[in-house]
Design an enzyme around this catalytic site. Sequence first.
Site, PDB file in Angstrom:
ATOM      1  N   SER A 282       0.333  80.605  62.896  1.00  0.00           N
ATOM      2  CA  SER A 282       0.294  80.362  61.440  1.00  0.00           C
ATOM      3  C   SER A 282       1.648  79.879  60.921  1.00  0.00           C
ATOM      4  O   SER A 282       2.577  80.668  60.719  1.00  0.00           O
ATOM      5  CB  SER A 282      -0.113  81.660  60.728  1.00  0.00           C
ATOM      6  OG  SER A 282      -0.162  81.440  59.344  1.00  0.00           O
TER       7      SER A 282
ATOM      8  N   HIS B 273      -1.774  76.640  63.123  1.00  0.00           N
ATOM      9  CA  HIS B 273      -2.636  76.949  61.978  1.00  0.00           C
ATOM     10  C   HIS B 273      -1.928  76.507  60.708  1.00  0.00           C
ATOM     11  O   HIS B 273      -0.814  76.965  60.405  1.00  0.00           O
ATOM     12  CB  HIS B 273      -2.900  78.463  61.960  1.00  0.00           C
ATOM     13  CG  HIS B 273      -3.860  78.914  60.918  1.00  0.00           C
ATOM     14  ND1 HIS B 273      -5.227  78.851  61.080  1.00  0.00           N
ATOM     15  CD2 HIS B 273      -3.664  79.444  59.684  1.00  0.00           C
ATOM     16  CE1 HIS B 273      -5.834  79.328  60.004  1.00  0.00           C
ATOM     17  NE2 HIS B 273      -4.898  79.697  59.132  1.00  0.00           N
TER      18      HIS B 273
ATOM     19  N   ASP C 280      -2.105  76.327  56.801  1.00  0.00           N
ATOM     20  CA  ASP C 280      -2.730  76.800  55.574  1.00  0.00           C
ATOM     21  C   ASP C 280      -2.417  75.822  54.453  1.00  0.00           C
ATOM     22  O   ASP C 280      -1.269  75.733  54.012  1.00  0.00           O
ATOM     23  CB  ASP C 280      -2.201  78.190  55.222  1.00  0.00           C
ATOM     24  CG  ASP C 280      -2.740  79.260  56.165  1.00  0.00           C
ATOM     25  OD1 ASP C 280      -3.965  79.357  56.298  1.00  0.00           O
ATOM     26  OD2 ASP C 280      -1.928  79.983  56.767  1.00  0.00           O
TER      27      ASP C 280
ATOM     28  N   HIS D  24      -6.624  75.036  57.754  1.00  0.00           N
ATOM     29  CA  HIS D  24      -7.360  76.012  56.962  1.00  0.00           C
ATOM     30  C   HIS D  24      -7.272  75.544  55.512  1.00  0.00           C
ATOM     31  O   HIS D  24      -6.230  75.712  54.864  1.00  0.00           O
ATOM     32  CB  HIS D  24      -6.738  77.404  57.152  1.00  0.00           C
ATOM     33  CG  HIS D  24      -7.422  78.484  56.384  1.00  0.00           C
ATOM     34  ND1 HIS D  24      -6.921  79.764  56.287  1.00  0.00           N
ATOM     35  CD2 HIS D  24      -8.580  78.485  55.671  1.00  0.00           C
ATOM     36  CE1 HIS D  24      -7.735  80.503  55.554  1.00  0.00           C
ATOM     37  NE2 HIS D  24      -8.742  79.743  55.162  1.00  0.00           N
TER      38      HIS D  24
ATOM     39  N   GLY E  83      -4.323  83.510  51.280  1.00  0.00           N
ATOM     40  CA  GLY E  83      -3.275  83.001  50.402  1.00  0.00           C
ATOM     41  C   GLY E  83      -1.886  83.511  50.743  1.00  0.00           C
ATOM     42  O   GLY E  83      -0.902  82.844  50.451  1.00  0.00           O
TER      43      GLY E  83
ATOM     44  N   GLY F 179       1.200  88.680  55.664  1.00  0.00           N
ATOM     45  CA  GLY F 179       1.686  90.066  55.594  1.00  0.00           C
ATOM     46  C   GLY F 179       0.816  91.039  54.818  1.00  0.00           C
ATOM     47  O   GLY F 179       1.294  92.081  54.369  1.00  0.00           O
TER      48      GLY F 179
ATOM     49  N   ASP G 286      -8.634  85.424  60.915  1.00  0.00           N
ATOM     50  CA  ASP G 286      -7.400  85.042  60.224  1.00  0.00           C
ATOM     51  C   ASP G 286      -6.963  86.151  59.277  1.00  0.00           C
ATOM     52  O   ASP G 286      -7.699  86.522  58.366  1.00  0.00           O
ATOM     53  CB  ASP G 286      -7.677  83.738  59.446  1.00  0.00           C
ATOM     54  CG  ASP G 286      -6.424  83.133  58.848  1.00  0.00           C
ATOM     55  OD1 ASP G 286      -5.327  83.667  59.083  1.00  0.00           O
ATOM     56  OD2 ASP G 286      -6.552  82.121  58.137  1.00  0.00           O
ATOM     57  N   GLY G 287      -5.746  86.652  59.512  1.00  0.00           N
ATOM     58  CA  GLY G 287      -5.162  87.651  58.628  1.00  0.00           C
ATOM     59  C   GLY G 287      -5.013  89.004  59.276  1.00  0.00           C
ATOM     60  O   GLY G 287      -5.984  89.593  59.732  1.00  0.00           O
TER      61      GLY G 287
ATOM     62  N   GLY H 129       0.224  85.531  62.962  1.00  0.00           N
ATOM     63  CA  GLY H 129       1.191  85.409  61.875  1.00  0.00           C
ATOM     64  C   GLY H 129       2.268  86.462  61.961  1.00  0.00           C
ATOM     65  O   GLY H 129       2.747  86.791  63.062  1.00  0.00           O
TER      66      GLY H 129
ATOM     67  N   SER I 106       1.957  89.521  61.596  1.00  0.00           N
ATOM     68  CA  SER I 106       1.464  90.762  62.214  1.00  0.00           C
ATOM     69  C   SER I 106       1.680  90.806  63.722  1.00  0.00           C
ATOM     70  O   SER I 106       1.539  91.853  64.333  1.00  0.00           O
ATOM     71  CB  SER I 106      -0.037  90.922  61.947  1.00  0.00           C
ATOM     72  OG  SER I 106      -0.310  90.773  60.597  1.00  0.00           O
TER      73      SER I 106
HETATM   74  C1  DX5 Z   1      -3.879  84.181  55.210  1.00  0.00           C
HETATM   75  C2  DX5 Z   1      -3.340  83.115  56.062  1.00  0.00           C
HETATM   76  C3  DX5 Z   1      -2.722  83.424  57.356  1.00  0.00           C
HETATM   77  C4  DX5 Z   1      -2.150  84.709  57.640  1.00  0.00           C
HETATM   78  C5  DX5 Z   1      -1.664  85.087  58.993  1.00  0.00           C
HETATM   79  O1  DX5 Z   1      -4.180  83.580  53.988  1.00  0.00           O
HETATM   80  O2  DX5 Z   1      -4.353  82.180  56.240  1.00  0.00           O
HETATM   81  O3  DX5 Z   1      -2.556  82.348  58.176  1.00  0.00           O
HETATM   82  O4  DX5 Z   1      -1.301  85.086  56.650  1.00  0.00           O
HETATM   83  O5  DX5 Z   1      -0.593  85.940  59.020  1.00  0.00           O
HETATM   84  P1  DX5 Z   1      -0.427  87.532  58.881  1.00  0.00           P
HETATM   85  O6  DX5 Z   1      -0.370  88.074  60.259  1.00  0.00           O
HETATM   86  O7  DX5 Z   1       0.877  87.670  58.164  1.00  0.00           O
HETATM   87  O8  DX5 Z   1      -1.564  88.081  58.081  1.00  0.00           O
HETATM   88 ZN    ZN Z   2      -5.222  80.678  57.354  1.00  0.00          ZN
END
Ligand code: DX5
Ligand code: ZN
Length: 223
Positions: free
Chosen positions: A10, A35, A37, A68, A144, A147, A178-179, A200, A202
Amino acid sequence: MNNSGKISASMMCANPFYMRETFDALVAANIEYLHLDVMDGKFVPNLGLGLDYIRALRKKTDISFDYHCMVSNPDELLRIIDVRPDDIISIHYESTPQIMRTIENAHKLGCKVFVAINPGSPISFLEEIIHFVDGVNLLMVNPGFAGQPMVPFAMQKAKKLKEYLENQGLQDKEIEVDGNITFDNARKLREIGVSLFVAGTSSIFGHQGIKPDSIERLRAAII
Ligand code: DX5
Ligand code: ZN
């Protein structure tokens, strides 16, 4: 490695001050997807990643893109993004009044098309549209922001989605999550049958680029 889960890094989680190191680490680890966003401040309360940024990445790498689309007019975005056959485009069910038409427009670009659903959208939304997509991007957080913690029912929902696809004889449809994909969540989701994992803050992204050994750790969780 072929049947293992794949990683989509991400890029909104990358600290721009450490972009060079971050990027080199992703390339060295043979990351399958970047990825991206794309947010318009309307569909989600955040902005990013801009087209110039995305074009700059494309010039420097052949890693496939995992778009995305978190925008309120995805058809407009589809007209201006650069897409290659191995890329994925996720279109939110909630973002367009005519999801079928938008999916059709995305397919015309010649890549894989996934339908994304927000945590609050039921799996039953997929009933008709599932036959026209290559996979489902299941949001485990309200999209959006990086974290955020996983919504309480997300893991259960992933299981329900897998069962639903199997019952319909649609095992070939991919599931992306995702997330808040921590190492532990990734392992559990892999057991459920998820094939693509958005990595991401995480898991692999730290304040100064990719965290040491984190990609190896994530790979081990999604074998
Ligand atoms: C959420 C996003 C992400 C996401 C991934 O809207 O699409 O790509 O934040 O990262 P973490 O691990 O920080 O949730
Ligand atoms: Zn995303």
